[in-house]
Write an enzyme that holds these catalytic residues in place. Structure first.
Site, PDB file in Angstrom:
ATOM      1  N   LYS A 186     -10.123   1.193  -2.776  1.00 11.07           N
ATOM      2  CA  LYS A 186     -10.522   0.885  -1.267  1.00 11.07           C
ATOM      3  C   LYS A 186     -11.467   1.289  -0.595  1.00 11.07           C
ATOM      4  CE  LYS A 186      -7.773   0.747   3.284  1.00 11.07           C
ATOM      5  NZ  LYS A 186      -6.588   1.730   3.942  1.00 11.07           N
TER       6      LYS A 186
ATOM      7  N   GLU B 249       1.021  -1.271   0.077  1.00  8.73           N
ATOM      8  CA  GLU B 249      -0.016   0.005   0.021  1.00  8.73           C
ATOM      9  C   GLU B 249       0.941   1.310  -0.032  1.00  8.73           C
ATOM     10  OE1 GLU B 249      -2.370   0.578   3.628  1.00  8.73           O
ATOM     11  OE2 GLU B 249      -3.916   1.429   2.454  1.00  8.73           O
TER      12      GLU B 249
ATOM     13  N   CYS C  53      -4.973  -3.418   2.489  1.00  5.46           N
ATOM     14  CA  CYS C  53      -4.909  -3.193   4.225  1.00  5.46           C
ATOM     15  C   CYS C  53      -5.982  -3.456   4.919  1.00  5.46           C
ATOM     16  CB  CYS C  53      -4.225  -1.833   3.893  1.00  5.46           C
ATOM     17  SG  CYS C  53      -3.433  -1.568   5.554  1.00  5.46           S
TER      18      CYS C  53
HETATM   19  O1  LIG Z   1      -0.675   6.355   6.985  1.00  4.58           O
HETATM   20  C1  LIG Z   1      -0.478   6.576   5.734  1.00  4.58           C
HETATM   21  O2  LIG Z   1       0.690   7.059   5.659  1.00  4.58           O
HETATM   22  C2  LIG Z   1      -0.735   6.001   4.843  1.00  4.58           C
HETATM   23  N1  LIG Z   1      -2.209   5.128   5.002  1.00  4.58           N
HETATM   24  C3  LIG Z   1      -2.181   3.906   5.083  1.00  4.58           C
HETATM   25  O3  LIG Z   1      -1.408   3.329   4.724  1.00  4.58           O
HETATM   26  C4  LIG Z   1      -3.410   3.182   5.440  1.00  4.58           C
HETATM   27  C5  LIG Z   1      -4.450   4.064   5.563  1.00  4.58           C
HETATM   28  S1  LIG Z   1      -4.288   5.423   6.939  1.00  4.58           S
HETATM   29  N2  LIG Z   1      -3.157   2.367   6.533  1.00  4.58           N
HETATM   30  C6  LIG Z   1      -4.226   1.551   6.883  1.00  4.58           C
HETATM   31  O4  LIG Z   1      -4.969   1.254   6.133  1.00  4.58           O
HETATM   32  C7  LIG Z   1      -3.447   0.720   8.206  1.00  4.58           C
HETATM   33  C8  LIG Z   1      -4.467  -0.339   8.846  1.00  4.58           C
HETATM   34  C9  LIG Z   1      -4.038  -0.808   9.877  1.00  4.58           C
HETATM   35  O5  LIG Z   1      -3.045  -0.868  10.465  1.00  4.58           O
HETATM   36  C10 LIG Z   1      -4.831  -1.657  10.864  1.00  4.58           C
HETATM   37  O6  LIG Z   1      -6.112  -2.338  10.430  1.00  4.58           O
HETATM   38  O7  LIG Z   1      -4.693  -1.984  11.915  1.00  4.58           O
END
Ligand SMILES: O=C(O)CNC(=O)[C@H](CS)NC(=O)CCC(=O)C(=O)O
Length: 270
Positions: A114, A43, A157
């Site tokens: 997503k 991701e 994710c």
């Molecule tokens: O944060 C960033 O810079 C970019 N964003 C992401 O990579 C995304 C969306 S915030 N991360 C997740 O979905 C983590 C899920 C997760 O960690 C869980 O389900 O526990």
């Protein structure tokens, strides 16, 4: 479907598009040298950074990421999953968190936006509001039917916490499920492996889970452990905590064997 090697790539992407693409290219090349025919990136492989910076560069990130994936696929003659990258959505000022599957000719096979957005206050003190910059997709993810590689299902994710999405992929015939991620270090240590193994076991499918690892920017720490899991739930390869690759063989005979030994998909009542 034939037997072949697949690779899940693990990166520490930072707020620098060109640097990330260079790091990704190095590891794709390494995976290809070891014989991989199907390669997945994590991701936000091309950009991890503050939400406002990601938005400001959204057009360039989207354009360059897609170009890069097509170039890699053609140069190395592989099928590649661009784990995810932001694609600006007209008139919203926001993006779709987008994953793209590309064939060795550089043609797009499938794409998914997503659906489940990570709006969570993690108990380590970090607050995530993905919906402040991302528009949620509204369509279930696709399964791409490949004679050669098996049926490839997409997801991203945080989706991993919603088993109904994977049941949909199983219903559509998925043999291999991609779960590219940037899991937080805090949630990852307790949830990542368990969730991935559950999705593999309950759907008797391979799981390919490319990952972000380490300190991406500011206080953002990701869990790593990009893995490939077989349909019995066995972890075939684990990239550990540093940037690198997890490589494993995807075998139609193993899929058939597990689905014979544990025919749970056929015993569904609801
Ligand atoms: O944060 C960033 O810079 C970019 N964003 C992401 O990579 C995304 C969306 S915030 N991360 C997740 O979905 C983590 C899920 C997760 O960690 C869980 O389900 O526990």
């Amino acid at each position: 479907m034939k037997s072949y090697l697949a690779a899940a790539i693990q990166l520490t992407s930072v707020p620098d598009l060109q640097k990330n693409l260079a790091q990704a290219e190095e590891l794709i090349e390494l995976a290809v040298r070891q014989g991989s025919e199907l390669v997945g990136l994590p991701e936000n492989f091309s950009y991890m950074g503050e939400e406002k910076d990601k938005l400001a560069q959204g057009d360039a990130i989207a354009l360059e990421s897609e170009k890069f994936l097509k170039k890699m696929a053609q140069r190395f003659q592989i099928t590649i999953l661009g784990g995810s990258f932001p694609v600006p959505v007209d008139n919203t000022g926001k993006v779709y968190n987008t994953t793209l599957l590309i064939d060795p000719n550089g043609q797009e096979l499938s794409r998914y936006y997503k659906v489940h957005l990570f709006d969570v206050d993690v108990p380590d003190g970090n607050t995530y509001r993905e919906s402040s910059t991302v528009v949620a997709g509204t369509q279930l993810p696709p399964v791409h039917f490949s004679e050669k590689l098996g049926n490839l299902g997409l997801s991203i994710c945080y989706d991993v916490r919603f088993p109904e999405l994977y049941r949909h992929l199983a219903d559509k015939g998925a043999d291999i499920i991609f779960i590219p991620a940037a899991f937080t270090a805090f949630t990852g240590k307790d949830h990542w492996q368990v969730l991935l193994q559950a999705r593999a076991i309950e759907n008797t499918a391979y799981v390919i889970a490319p990952a972000q690892t380490g300190n991406n920017y500011g206080r953002r720490l990701t869990h790593g452990h990009a893995v490939i899991i077989d349909p019995w739930g066995v972890i075939l390869a684990d990239a550990g905590e540093k940037p690198g690759i997890a490589i494993a063989e995807i075998k139609p005979t193993r899929l058939e064997q597990v689905r014979r030994q544990m025919p749970s998909l056929q015993h569904r009542v609801f």
